[in-house]
Design an enzyme around this catalytic site. Structure first.
Site, PDB file in Angstrom:
ATOM      1  N   GLY A 276       0.265  -8.386  -4.958  1.00  0.00           N
ATOM      2  CA  GLY A 276       0.343  -9.553  -5.836  1.00  0.00           C
ATOM      3  C   GLY A 276       1.484  -9.401  -6.823  1.00  0.00           C
ATOM      4  O   GLY A 276       2.353  -8.541  -6.658  1.00  0.00           O
TER       5      GLY A 276
ATOM      6  N   GLU B 202      -8.758  -0.682  12.248  1.00  0.00           N
ATOM      7  CA  GLU B 202      -9.593  -1.490  11.334  1.00  0.00           C
ATOM      8  C   GLU B 202      -9.634  -2.975  11.689  1.00  0.00           C
ATOM      9  O   GLU B 202     -10.624  -3.651  11.440  1.00  0.00           O
ATOM     10  CB  GLU B 202      -9.126  -1.322   9.883  1.00  0.00           C
ATOM     11  CG  GLU B 202      -7.732  -1.837   9.614  1.00  0.00           C
ATOM     12  CD  GLU B 202      -7.348  -1.748   8.145  1.00  0.00           C
ATOM     13  OE1 GLU B 202      -6.246  -1.283   7.870  1.00  0.00           O
ATOM     14  OE2 GLU B 202      -8.136  -2.146   7.287  1.00  0.00           O
TER      15      GLU B 202
ATOM     16  N   GLY C 244       6.448  -3.345   2.935  1.00  0.00           N
ATOM     17  CA  GLY C 244       6.219  -3.846   4.280  1.00  0.00           C
ATOM     18  C   GLY C 244       6.666  -5.285   4.454  1.00  0.00           C
ATOM     19  O   GLY C 244       7.554  -5.770   3.739  1.00  0.00           O
TER      20      GLY C 244
ATOM     21  N   GLY D  54       0.826  -1.203   0.000  1.00  0.00           N
ATOM     22  CA  GLY D  54       0.000   0.000   0.000  1.00  0.00           C
ATOM     23  C   GLY D  54       0.863   1.257   0.000  1.00  0.00           C
ATOM     24  O   GLY D  54       2.069   1.190   0.198  1.00  0.00           O
TER      25      GLY D  54
ATOM     26  N   ASP E 164       1.643   1.167   9.216  1.00  0.00           N
ATOM     27  CA  ASP E 164       1.158   0.546  10.452  1.00  0.00           C
ATOM     28  C   ASP E 164       2.240   0.420  11.512  1.00  0.00           C
ATOM     29  O   ASP E 164       1.940   0.058  12.649  1.00  0.00           O
ATOM     30  CB  ASP E 164       0.598  -0.855  10.157  1.00  0.00           C
ATOM     31  CG  ASP E 164      -0.641  -0.832   9.291  1.00  0.00           C
ATOM     32  OD1 ASP E 164      -1.203   0.263   9.119  1.00  0.00           O
ATOM     33  OD2 ASP E 164      -1.034  -1.894   8.802  1.00  0.00           O
TER      34      ASP E 164
HETATM   35  N1  LIG Z   1       5.891 -14.501   1.471  1.00  0.00           N
HETATM   36  C1  LIG Z   1       6.081 -13.808   0.345  1.00  0.00           C
HETATM   37  N2  LIG Z   1       7.034 -14.180  -0.542  1.00  0.00           N
HETATM   38  C2  LIG Z   1       7.231 -13.485  -1.688  1.00  0.00           C
HETATM   39  N3  LIG Z   1       6.544 -12.373  -2.014  1.00  0.00           N
HETATM   40  C3  LIG Z   1       5.597 -11.950  -1.175  1.00  0.00           C
HETATM   41  C4  LIG Z   1       5.315 -12.622   0.057  1.00  0.00           C
HETATM   42  N4  LIG Z   1       4.317 -11.971   0.691  1.00  0.00           N
HETATM   43  C5  LIG Z   1       3.993 -10.925  -0.105  1.00  0.00           C
HETATM   44  N5  LIG Z   1       4.762 -10.899  -1.213  1.00  0.00           N
HETATM   45  C6  LIG Z   1       4.696  -9.923  -2.284  1.00  0.00           C
HETATM   46  O1  LIG Z   1       5.069  -8.658  -1.743  1.00  0.00           O
HETATM   47  C7  LIG Z   1       4.269  -7.619  -2.301  1.00  0.00           C
HETATM   48  C8  LIG Z   1       3.680  -6.764  -1.222  1.00  0.00           C
HETATM   49  O2  LIG Z   1       3.000  -7.567  -0.231  1.00  0.00           O
HETATM   50  P1  LIG Z   1       1.778  -6.971   0.604  1.00  0.00           P
HETATM   51  O3  LIG Z   1       0.689  -6.597  -0.352  1.00  0.00           O
HETATM   52  O4  LIG Z   1       1.469  -7.915   1.676  1.00  0.00           O
HETATM   53  O5  LIG Z   1       2.306  -5.593   1.143  1.00  0.00           O
HETATM   54  P2  LIG Z   1       3.356  -5.259   2.280  1.00  0.00           P
HETATM   55  O6  LIG Z   1       4.714  -5.232   1.724  1.00  0.00           O
HETATM   56  O7  LIG Z   1       3.138  -6.169   3.452  1.00  0.00           O
HETATM   57  O8  LIG Z   1       2.958  -3.775   2.597  1.00  0.00           O
HETATM   58  P3  LIG Z   1       1.691  -3.235   3.420  1.00  0.00           P
HETATM   59  O9  LIG Z   1       2.254  -2.781   4.718  1.00  0.00           O
HETATM   60  O10 LIG Z   1       1.169  -2.124   2.604  1.00  0.00           O
HETATM   61  O11 LIG Z   1       0.714  -4.362   3.556  1.00  0.00           O
HETATM   62  C9  LIG Z   1       3.225  -8.287  -3.182  1.00  0.00           C
HETATM   63  O12 LIG Z   1       3.596  -8.071  -4.522  1.00  0.00           O
HETATM   64  C10 LIG Z   1       3.265  -9.742  -2.791  1.00  0.00           C
HETATM   65  O13 LIG Z   1       3.016 -10.591  -3.883  1.00  0.00           O
HETATM   66  O1  LIG Z   2      -6.576  -0.932   0.581  1.00  0.00           O
HETATM   67  P1  LIG Z   2      -5.151  -1.291   0.425  1.00  0.00           P
HETATM   68  O2  LIG Z   2      -4.426  -0.463  -0.560  1.00  0.00           O
HETATM   69  O3  LIG Z   2      -4.975  -2.753   0.176  1.00  0.00           O
HETATM   70  O4  LIG Z   2      -4.397  -0.947   1.776  1.00  0.00           O
HETATM   71  C1  LIG Z   2      -4.975  -1.069   3.034  1.00  0.00           C
HETATM   72  C2  LIG Z   2      -4.060  -1.633   4.044  1.00  0.00           C
HETATM   73  O5  LIG Z   2      -2.782  -1.086   4.082  1.00  0.00           O
HETATM   74  C3  LIG Z   2      -2.295  -1.132   5.416  1.00  0.00           C
HETATM   75  O6  LIG Z   2      -2.107   0.145   5.884  1.00  0.00           O
HETATM   76  C4  LIG Z   2      -0.961  -1.778   5.469  1.00  0.00           C
HETATM   77  O7  LIG Z   2      -0.043  -0.913   4.831  1.00  0.00           O
HETATM   78  C5  LIG Z   2      -3.370  -1.817   6.246  1.00  0.00           C
HETATM   79  O8  LIG Z   2      -3.486  -1.351   7.546  1.00  0.00           O
HETATM   80  C6  LIG Z   2      -4.573  -1.549   5.392  1.00  0.00           C
HETATM   81  O9  LIG Z   2      -5.556  -2.496   5.592  1.00  0.00           O
END
Ligand SMILES: Nc1ncnc2c1ncn2[C@@H]1O[C@H](COP(=O)(O)OP(=O)(O)OP(=O)(O)O)[C@@H](O)[C@H]1O
Ligand SMILES: O=P(O)(O)OC[C@H]1O[C@](O)(CO)[C@@H](O)[C@@H]1O
Ligand SMILES: [Mg+2]
Length: 438
Positions: free
Chosen positions: A150, A305, A174, A85, A206
């Site tokens: 994704g 949330e 993240g 995000g 977060d």
């Molecule tokens: N275990 C994993 N191994 C490889 N890639 C991953 C894994 N988990 C998530 N990803 C990839 O990392 C990217 C970001 O993951 P995700 O949407 O969970 O956001 P995030 O980095 O946790 O940030 P946010 O704090 O916004 O959720 C996506 O493109 C997802 O496919």
């Molecule tokens: O609607 P989106 O873009 O998937 O992002 C929302 C999420 O992003 C986060 O802030 C994590 O970065 C969550 O707390 C929240 O649910």
């Protein structure tokens, strides 16, 4: 040997250092991770591994520029990708990485559009980056490169990196993104034995990444949330038996809700995923709300949330739906609260004027504030110093006010959450005056 979570001893030839400049970090410089020595597990906020609270020294690598560098700048093709995000400060970090790379003498710098997806989608192409391109990007929020959830498999990503000649990858994201970065590091370094550096910069509004004082964007989000809370307070305060509800981001961690509540001093009830609560019953939220309306005339609730949906309860009976990254899709706890509050007072023949404010995206789709801007600047610079020092599979962070390099697996082994026994949560409770809702 190219795969380091420690700096390398192999250096690029022909880059003599300026021995009279005392601005370099020694490779053996370390930062102490835990600075409090607790006497007993009963000390406020104590984190002890045994009943004697034995103190274990944990040292991590100090971040910054090294005298000797591992890559020849003219042989570097650096790429930056932003995933997950949005978060205030993404553009500040991108900008600083680009500027620092140019200072090292790197000429080939590209942005990967729309997260990991940009590695596989044929319709998306690399965005050339330079100081000129990024000069003013920090003045607006969002990500110059775009973000997404994704995307392709790790081996696809690494195939594309090889095809494109990328040998330095900066990954902003993240927990999920860092899991991806670690997998890329393992594929690139351990499996394919390529001379490539993969360096993360933790991006999580977060604040849910372990071991760090805080992550960039968090302060800005808490500050932005103040406007929503203040509006909810004014609405509630001016209405007859007014109740204001503000829902803030935090899927599994309630840091934003806790800090925003504490900062505002206007919240009567703060609900976070880490702390169980009942809505109904003699100790429930609704009963306390009735008491607040009778005694104060109005009340303001701040809810994260994920509260009431993850960990202790599932008031909304969530489905198993997931987003493109596999994150559980949550229901709207704010709407649920609003409905439950209205029904509760109606059923008892009374009334409550409920105003629900959902500033979810407003607190992250904005420009970083000054302190986050500085944090982003230093993290971005240190990410580049780390890559040039020959680190890979690491991420940058601030620990006890010092900037450090941390191995990715250590910081994402589980999401950081609010400790209900922490002093900060107790401070929040003192500020709201709320009882236990169990
Ligand atoms: N275990 C994993 N191994 C490889 N890639 C991953 C894994 N988990 C998530 N990803 C990839 O990392 C990217 C970001 O993951 P995700 O949407 O969970 O956001 P995030 O980095 O946790 O940030 P946010 O704090 O916004 O959720 C996506 O493109 C997802 O496919
Ligand atoms: O609607 P989106 O873009 O998937 O992002 C929302 C999420 O992003 C986060 O802030 C994590 O970065 C969550 O707390 C929240 O649910
Ligand atoms: Mg995530």
């Amino acid at each position: 040997m190219f795969c380091f979570r420690s700096p390398t001893e192999e250096f690029a030839d022909g880059y003599p250092s300026d021995e009279t400049w005392h601005g370099y970090i020694n490779n053996n410089d370390r930062v102490l991770l835990k600075t409090i020595r607790y006497t007993s597990p009963t000390s406020a906020g104590a984190e002890c591994i045994d009943p004697d609270c034995t103190w274990v020294e944990q040292w991590v690598h100090r971040a910054g520029p090294r005298e000797k560098i591992y890559f020849k700048p003219e042989e570097v093709k650096a790429a930056i990708v932003t995933c997950g995000g949005l978060c205030p400060g993404l553009n500040d970090v991108i900008r600083q990485i680009v500027i620092t790379l140019e200072i090292y003498g790197v000429k080939k710098i590209v942005g990967i559009p729309f997260g990991y997806r940009g590695f596989s989608d044929e319709d998306l192409s690399e965005m050339p980056l330079s100081r000129q391109v990024v000069q003013n990007v920090h003045l607006s929020g969002g990500s110059l490169l775009g973000v997404s959830r994704g995307g392709p498999s790790v081996s696809n990503i690494v195939d594309r990196m090889e095809e494109g000649g990328i040998n330095m990858l900066f990954v902003l994201g993240g927990n999920g993104t860092h899991a991806g970065a670690n997998a890329i590091h393992n594929e690139v370094c351990r499996k394919r034995r390529l001379k490539v550096a993969v360096v993360g910069v933790p991006k999580t509004i977060d604040n849910d990444i372990l071991l760090m004082d805080k992550t960039f964007g968090f302060d800005t989000a808490v500050e932005e949330a103040q406007r929503a809370i203040n509006s909810a307070y004014i609405e509630a305060h001016s209405a007859y038996r007014g109740v204001g509800i503000v829902k803030l981001m935090g899927r599994s961690s309630g840091f934003i809700a806790m800090h925003a509540s504490l900062a505002s001093g206007q919240i009567d009830i703060c609900l976070i995923p880490e702390v169980p609560f009942n809505l109904h019953g003699p100790h429930g939220v609704l009963r306390h709300l009735k008491y607040l309306l009778e005694t104060k005339g109005s009340a303001v609730i701040c809810v994260a949330e994920g509260a009431g949906q993850v960990r202790y309860a599932d008031f909304l009976h969530k489905t198993n739906a997931t987003d493109a990254s596999g994150n559980i899709v949550l229901g709207d706890i704010g709407v649920h609260l609003q409905q439950q509050i209205k029904k509760y007072f109606k059923d008892m023949g009374s009334t409550a004027d409920v105003k629900y404010i959902d500033p979810t995206y407003m607190i992250r789709a904005c420009r970083a504030n000054a302190s986050d801007g500085i944090l982003c600047t230093v993290l971005g610079q240190n990410a580049v110093h780390g890559a040039f020092a020959g680190y890979s599979g690491i991420t940058v962070g601030i620990c006890n006010t010092h900037y450090v390099y941390l191995p990715i697996p250590e910081v994402i082994s589980y999401p950081r959450v609010v400790d209900p026994n922490s002093r900060m949560w107790h401070r929040c409770l003192t500020s709201t005056g709320q009882p236990d809702f169990i």
